[in-house]
Design a protein around this motif. Structure first.
Motif, short mmCIF file in Angstrom:
data_model
loop_
_atom_site.label_atom_id
_atom_site.label_comp_id
_atom_site.label_asym_id
_atom_site.label_seq_id
_atom_site.Cartn_x
_atom_site.Cartn_y
_atom_site.Cartn_z
N ILE A 43 0.84 -1.20 0.00
CA ILE A 43 0.00 0.00 0.00
C ILE A 43 0.88 1.25 0.00
O ILE A 43 0.66 2.19 -0.76
N SER A 44 1.91 1.24 0.84
CA SER A 44 2.83 2.38 0.91
C SER A 44 3.58 2.56 -0.41
O SER A 44 3.76 3.68 -0.89
N ALA A 45 4.01 1.44 -1.01
CA ALA A 45 4.79 1.52 -2.24
C ALA A 45 3.94 1.95 -3.43
O ALA A 45 4.42 2.65 -4.32
N LEU A 46 2.68 1.55 -3.44
CA LEU A 46 1.81 1.86 -4.57
C LEU A 46 1.23 3.26 -4.49
O LEU A 46 0.71 3.78 -5.46
N GLU A 47 1.34 3.88 -3.31
CA GLU A 47 0.88 5.26 -3.15
C GLU A 47 2.05 6.12 -2.68
O GLU A 47 2.10 6.56 -1.54
N PRO A 48 3.04 6.30 -3.57
CA PRO A 48 4.26 7.01 -3.16
C PRO A 48 4.04 8.50 -2.98
O PRO A 48 3.12 9.08 -3.54
N THR A 49 4.90 9.09 -2.20
CA THR A 49 4.95 10.54 -2.06
C THR A 49 6.34 11.00 -2.45
O THR A 49 7.28 10.22 -2.50
N GLY A 50 6.47 12.27 -2.75
CA GLY A 50 7.79 12.78 -3.10
C GLY A 50 7.73 13.67 -4.32
O GLY A 50 6.67 14.07 -4.79
N GLY A 51 8.90 14.00 -4.87
CA GLY A 51 8.99 14.90 -5.99
C GLY A 51 8.41 14.32 -7.26
O GLY A 51 8.43 13.12 -7.48
N ASN A 52 7.90 15.18 -8.10
CA ASN A 52 7.28 14.76 -9.35
C ASN A 52 8.32 14.71 -10.46
O ASN A 52 8.32 15.53 -11.39
N PHE A 53 9.24 13.76 -10.34
CA PHE A 53 10.27 13.59 -11.37
C PHE A 53 10.74 12.15 -11.36
O PHE A 53 10.39 11.37 -10.47
N ASN A 54 11.53 11.79 -12.38
CA ASN A 54 12.10 10.44 -12.44
C ASN A 54 13.60 10.54 -12.72
O ASN A 54 14.16 11.64 -12.86
N TYR A 55 14.24 9.38 -12.79
CA TYR A 55 15.69 9.32 -12.96
C TYR A 55 16.10 8.80 -14.34
O TYR A 55 17.21 8.29 -14.48
N LEU A 56 15.23 8.95 -15.33
CA LEU A 56 15.58 8.48 -16.67
C LEU A 56 16.77 9.23 -17.25
O LEU A 56 17.65 8.64 -17.89
N ASP A 57 16.80 10.54 -17.06
CA ASP A 57 17.90 11.33 -17.62
C ASP A 57 19.24 10.90 -17.03
O ASP A 57 20.21 10.64 -17.75
N GLY A 58 19.31 10.78 -15.71
CA GLY A 58 20.54 10.35 -15.08
C GLY A 58 20.93 8.94 -15.47
O GLY A 58 22.12 8.64 -15.68
N THR A 59 19.94 8.06 -15.59
CA THR A 59 20.21 6.68 -15.99
C THR A 59 20.82 6.62 -17.38
O THR A 59 21.77 5.86 -17.63
N LYS A 60 20.30 7.41 -18.30
CA LYS A 60 20.84 7.41 -19.66
C LYS A 60 22.27 7.95 -19.69
O LYS A 60 23.11 7.47 -20.46
N ARG A 61 22.57 8.91 -18.86
CA ARG A 61 23.93 9.45 -18.81
C ARG A 61 24.89 8.41 -18.22
O ARG A 61 26.04 8.29 -18.68
N VAL A 62 24.43 7.66 -17.24
CA VAL A 62 25.26 6.57 -16.69
C VAL A 62 25.48 5.51 -17.75
O VAL A 62 26.58 4.95 -17.88
N ARG A 63 24.46 5.21 -18.53
CA ARG A 63 24.62 4.25 -19.62
C ARG A 63 25.66 4.77 -20.63
O ARG A 63 26.47 3.99 -21.15
N SER A 64 25.64 6.07 -20.93
CA SER A 64 26.63 6.65 -21.84
C SER A 64 28.04 6.46 -21.33
O SER A 64 28.99 6.25 -22.11
N ALA A 65 28.21 6.51 -20.00
CA ALA A 65 29.53 6.26 -19.42
C ALA A 65 29.98 4.84 -19.72
O ALA A 65 31.15 4.59 -20.04
N HIS A 66 29.06 3.88 -19.64
CA HIS A 66 29.40 2.48 -19.94
C HIS A 66 29.59 2.26 -21.44
O HIS A 66 30.20 1.27 -21.84
N LYS A 67 29.08 3.16 -22.25
CA LYS A 67 29.28 3.08 -23.70
C LYS A 67 30.60 3.70 -24.12
O LYS A 67 30.96 3.66 -25.30
#
Length: 231
Positions: free
Chosen positions: A26-50
């Motif tokens: 219930i807690s996990a399915l109703e999260p609170t916090g900032g309205n953003f995600n980490y896709l941008d950072g994840t892609k930059r980390v992937r670029s480092a591995h590339k």
């Protein structure tokens, strides 16, 4: 109303009892916090591995207006996680979307950013970017077990395989993020019986939540065509 938490979400569920699993979900399915995600950072980390082994370059691209809200948090992730790829020879690739079947007719997405080949080993990569989301090493052991048995050992049968976990959360009792890296040899894999029991309790808890409508809103999956398994 059906809920479909991802594999990283369901491995964190407290299945010591059915009640604890219901409360956790219930807690996990109703999260609170900032309205953003980490896709941008994840892609930059992937670029480092590339092969882009330059932290300044990885962090230099300006975010779009839609990504401005979480930009500082994404850059914190890049600052910690990207250098882990520096000095390594890695070849990055993706797999088409995969789902883990469990609990009868339930499916959970893997949410892995990418795979890479290094020194003859095929490695699955998992990035935990959230500052206040805490995994125990036991939970990472379950995550590694699922990925190894259902992805690495099936998709790459006969190959040398590895799983790399990179965690940049704020550790308990700390204020700032820190880097932790785990591999298969550092994690305790779960037995088939323990894995099955965990997922049985998760499925039973989700059944209760859905039957009693304890969570009203269904979250939309976070999808990105450049990261097929990240949904």
């Amino acid at each position: 109303m059906r809920h479909a938490p991802s594999v990283p979400e369901i491995v964190r569920v407290d299945t010591s009892s059915l009640n604890s699993a219901v409360a956790h979900l219930i807690s996990a399915l109703e999260p609170t916090g900032g309205n953003f995600n980490y896709l941008d950072g994840t892609k930059r980390v992937r670029s480092a591995h590339k092969g882009l082994h330059d932290l300044k370059a990885l962090m230099s691209a300006s975010p779009s207006r839609a990504k401005m809200v979480g930009h500082a948090h994404n850059m914190d992730v890049v600052r910690l996680a990207a250098p882990n790829a520096f000095g390594r020879k890695t070849s990055v690739f993706n797999l088409p979307p995969r789902k883990l079947p469990y609990g009868g007719d339930r499916l959970a997405s893997y949410r892995l950013p990418f795979f890479f080949v290094e020194e003859g080993s095929v490695k699955g990569y998992f990035l935990q970017p959230r500052k206040n989301t805490h995994f125990t090493t036991e939970q990472y052991g379950l995550m590694a077990t699922v990925v190894k048995r259902n992805l690495l050992d099936t998709e790459f049968y006969g190959e040398r395989v590895e799983f790399e976990v990179v965690d940049v959360s704020r550790k308990v009792n700390d204020n700032e993020r820190s880097l932790s890296v785990y591999t298969l040899s550092e994690l305790q894999l779960w037995s088939e019986a323990d894995v099955a029991q965990h997922f049985r309790v998760v499925a039973a808890a989700l059944n209760i939540i859905e039957d009693e409508q304890l969570v009203k809103k269904v979250r939309r999956p976070l999808r990105d065509k450049e990261l097929p398994l990240f949904d």
